[in-house]
Design an enzyme around this catalytic site. Structure first.
Site, PDB file in Angstrom:
ATOM      1  CD  GLU A 193      -2.351   8.891   7.018  1.00 35.73           C
ATOM      2  OE1 GLU A 193      -1.319   9.124   6.356  1.00 35.73           O
ATOM      3  OE2 GLU A 193      -2.800   7.752   7.173  1.00 35.73           O
ATOM      4  CG  ASP A 241      -2.044  -1.031   1.064  1.00 30.06           C
ATOM      5  OD1 ASP A 241      -2.446  -1.288  -0.087  1.00 30.06           O
ATOM      6  OD2 ASP A 241      -2.499  -1.568   2.082  1.00 30.06           O
TER       7      ASP A 241
HETATM    8  P1  NAP Z   1       5.373   2.591   6.615  1.00 24.79           P
HETATM    9  O1  NAP Z   1       5.590   2.993   8.040  1.00 24.79           O
HETATM   10  O2  NAP Z   1       6.471   1.891   5.895  1.00 24.79           O
HETATM   11  O3  NAP Z   1       4.039   1.690   6.475  1.00 24.79           O
HETATM   12  C1  NAP Z   1       2.957   1.826   7.281  1.00 24.79           C
HETATM   13  C2  NAP Z   1       1.993   0.640   7.119  1.00 24.79           C
HETATM   14  O4  NAP Z   1       0.724   1.167   6.718  1.00 24.79           O
HETATM   15  C3  NAP Z   1       2.377  -0.412   6.079  1.00 24.79           C
HETATM   16  O5  NAP Z   1       2.141  -1.679   6.632  1.00 24.79           O
HETATM   17  C4  NAP Z   1       1.419  -0.119   4.940  1.00 24.79           C
HETATM   18  O6  NAP Z   1       1.123  -1.265   4.160  1.00 24.79           O
HETATM   19  C5  NAP Z   1       0.202   0.318   5.705  1.00 24.79           C
HETATM   20  N1  NAP Z   1      -0.783   1.064   4.929  1.00 24.79           N
HETATM   21  C6  NAP Z   1      -0.600   2.104   4.088  1.00 24.79           C
HETATM   22  N2  NAP Z   1      -1.768   2.535   3.595  1.00 24.79           N
HETATM   23  C7  NAP Z   1      -2.726   1.730   4.143  1.00 24.79           C
HETATM   24  C8  NAP Z   1      -4.127   1.681   4.028  1.00 24.79           C
HETATM   25  N3  NAP Z   1      -4.800   2.553   3.276  1.00 24.79           N
HETATM   26  N4  NAP Z   1      -4.802   0.742   4.755  1.00 24.79           N
HETATM   27  C9  NAP Z   1      -4.138  -0.129   5.553  1.00 24.79           C
HETATM   28  N5  NAP Z   1      -2.805  -0.125   5.697  1.00 24.79           N
HETATM   29  C10 NAP Z   1      -2.105   0.799   5.002  1.00 24.79           C
HETATM   30  O7  NAP Z   1       5.000   3.917   5.822  1.00 24.79           O
HETATM   31  P2  NAP Z   1       4.680   4.133   4.293  1.00 24.79           P
HETATM   32  O8  NAP Z   1       4.742   2.828   3.557  1.00 24.79           O
HETATM   33  O9  NAP Z   1       5.465   5.289   3.813  1.00 24.79           O
HETATM   34  O10 NAP Z   1       3.144   4.568   4.423  1.00 24.79           O
HETATM   35  C11 NAP Z   1       2.769   5.787   5.013  1.00 24.79           C
HETATM   36  C12 NAP Z   1       1.523   5.478   5.774  1.00 24.79           C
HETATM   37  O11 NAP Z   1       1.882   4.841   6.981  1.00 24.79           O
HETATM   38  C13 NAP Z   1       0.758   6.687   6.212  1.00 24.79           C
HETATM   39  O12 NAP Z   1      -0.120   7.136   5.203  1.00 24.79           O
HETATM   40  C14 NAP Z   1       0.024   6.174   7.441  1.00 24.79           C
HETATM   41  O13 NAP Z   1      -1.295   5.746   7.141  1.00 24.79           O
HETATM   42  C15 NAP Z   1       0.813   4.957   7.875  1.00 24.79           C
HETATM   43  N6  NAP Z   1       1.290   5.173   9.231  1.00 24.79           N
HETATM   44  C16 NAP Z   1       0.717   4.440  10.212  1.00 24.79           C
HETATM   45  C17 NAP Z   1       1.062   4.637  11.533  1.00 24.79           C
HETATM   46  C18 NAP Z   1       0.387   3.831  12.584  1.00 24.79           C
HETATM   47  O14 NAP Z   1      -0.457   2.981  12.234  1.00 24.79           O
HETATM   48  N7  NAP Z   1       0.701   4.050  13.855  1.00 24.79           N
HETATM   49  C19 NAP Z   1       2.015   5.592  11.880  1.00 24.79           C
HETATM   50  C20 NAP Z   1       2.591   6.334  10.850  1.00 24.79           C
HETATM   51  C21 NAP Z   1       2.199   6.120   9.529  1.00 24.79           C
HETATM   52  P3  NAP Z   1       2.175  -1.941   3.147  1.00 24.79           P
HETATM   53  O15 NAP Z   1       3.101  -2.738   4.016  1.00 24.79           O
HETATM   54  O16 NAP Z   1       1.300  -2.787   2.282  1.00 24.79           O
HETATM   55  O17 NAP Z   1       2.884  -0.846   2.392  1.00 24.79           O
END
Ligand code: NAP
Length: 267
Positions: free
Chosen positions: A127, A45
């Site tokens: 987001e 994703d």
């Molecule tokens: P990352 O830290 O490498 O990945 C964050 C995780 O979010 C990965 O497992 C990714 O899936 C998953 N993800 C992304 N979009 C998603 C969606 N629409 N629904 C469900 N899971 C999703 O960061 P990145 O790859 O650069 O992605 C940035 C995203 O990380 C941000 O948009 C934010 O949503 C997410 N994030 C989450 C947290 C948290 O949950 N505490 C904190 C910071 C950021 P894949 O492994 O398939 O790429």
């Protein structure tokens, strides 16, 4: 058919991208990095977020397809060993009983950031977040130009419906079906005691509503727009609303959302 492929950079994704180019050549597709009709994201994703921002200026004329090389994704529905089938379907050569390709559109988030030095506009697929970099974020949250609350805490997350399964979910926000035209405001560790008070639960706003966040002290802030981070110390306000444009995904077979939710979080 003009196409472009973006991969995550790991060996499997790179190998699959090469395989895709070979198959695409056999089907007469044209590789076009400037104005593709279809962008194929190979990875996860996160790779789709990169693909989206790479083509941010051409979103209305592109349809995206995701191939996952790890676990099943929310934006990526094809598995590594299904590339030949995917390319055949893209070339209109599906076998008997194959579905007619369908375009699904998901709402996006429009973010307008006003700093002392000017205004910047962005579109997010997952987001926007606003966080205090070296202390508590102090910000006034208005909904439809009416003051709603004075927020104190680590930060605020405003997600799209398709982003509701990402950061928003970790914050206790609701998972929305990705076609619902709405934005969701969730809190990141708000301070709640006898002096300071916030709503404490996520809010879902319809597309004709908007939300403004006003910085209420001199503060160093971190803004994230999907995977992109910005640091600023002169923020005045941020306006968020459901964007006029949507992202398009091309579906060559059904990809039921609630099945994805179950597979991702329960199975
Ligand atoms: P990352 O830290 O490498 O990945 C964050 C995780 O979010 C990965 O497992 C990714 O899936 C998953 N993800 C992304 N979009 C998603 C969606 N629409 N629904 C469900 N899971 C999703 O960061 P990145 O790859 O650069 O992605 C940035 C995203 O990380 C941000 O948009 C934010 O949503 C997410 N994030 C989450 C947290 C948290 O949950 N505490 C904190 C910071 C950021 P894949 O492994 O398939 O790429």
């Amino acid at each position: 058919m003009r196409y472009y492929v973006l991969d995550r950079g790991d060996s499997l994704s790179v190998e699959l991208a090469e395989q895709f180019h070979k198959l695409a050549g056999e089907h007469g597709f044209e590789l076009d990095a400037k104005s593709p009709e279809i962008v194929v994201s190979i990875g996860g994703d996160g790779t789709m977020l990169h693909a989206f921002h790479t083509f941010i200026d051409r979103i209305p004329s592109i349809a995206f397809v995701g191939v996952h090389t790890g676990h099943l994704g929310f934006y990526a529905d094809w598995k590594a060993d299904e590339l030949p089938e995917l390319v055949s379907l893209m070339g209109g050569k599906g076998g008997p009983g194959t579905m007619k390709p369908r375009i699904v559109n998901y709402p996006l988030l429009e973010v307008e950031i006003t700093k002392k030095s000017g205004t910047l506009s962005y579109i997010c697929l997952n987001e926007f977040t606003l966080k205090g970099t070296d202390g508590t974020l102090v910000a006034q949250v208005d909904i439809n130009d009416q003051m709603f609350e004075m927020f104190r805490g680590d930060g605020i997350c405003i997600s799209t419906p398709s982003g509701s399964t990402a950061y928003n979910k970790s914050l206790g926000g609701a998972m929305l079906h990705p076609t619902i035209e709405a934005l969701q405001i969730s809190e990141i560790a708000s301070i709640n005691n006898r002096v300071f008070r916030t709503m404490g639960s996520a809010l879902v706003l319809p597309k004709h509503h908007h939300c403004d966040i006003y910085s209420r002290k001199e503060q160093n802030l971190t803004i994230t727009l999907d995977h992109i981070s910005l640091h600023l110390n002169d923020l005045l306000s941020v306006k968020c609303r459901v964007a006029r444009q949507k992202i398009s995904f091309v579906r060559y077979r059904p990809f039921p959302f609630w099945e994805r939710v179950r597979n991702a979080f329960l199975d």
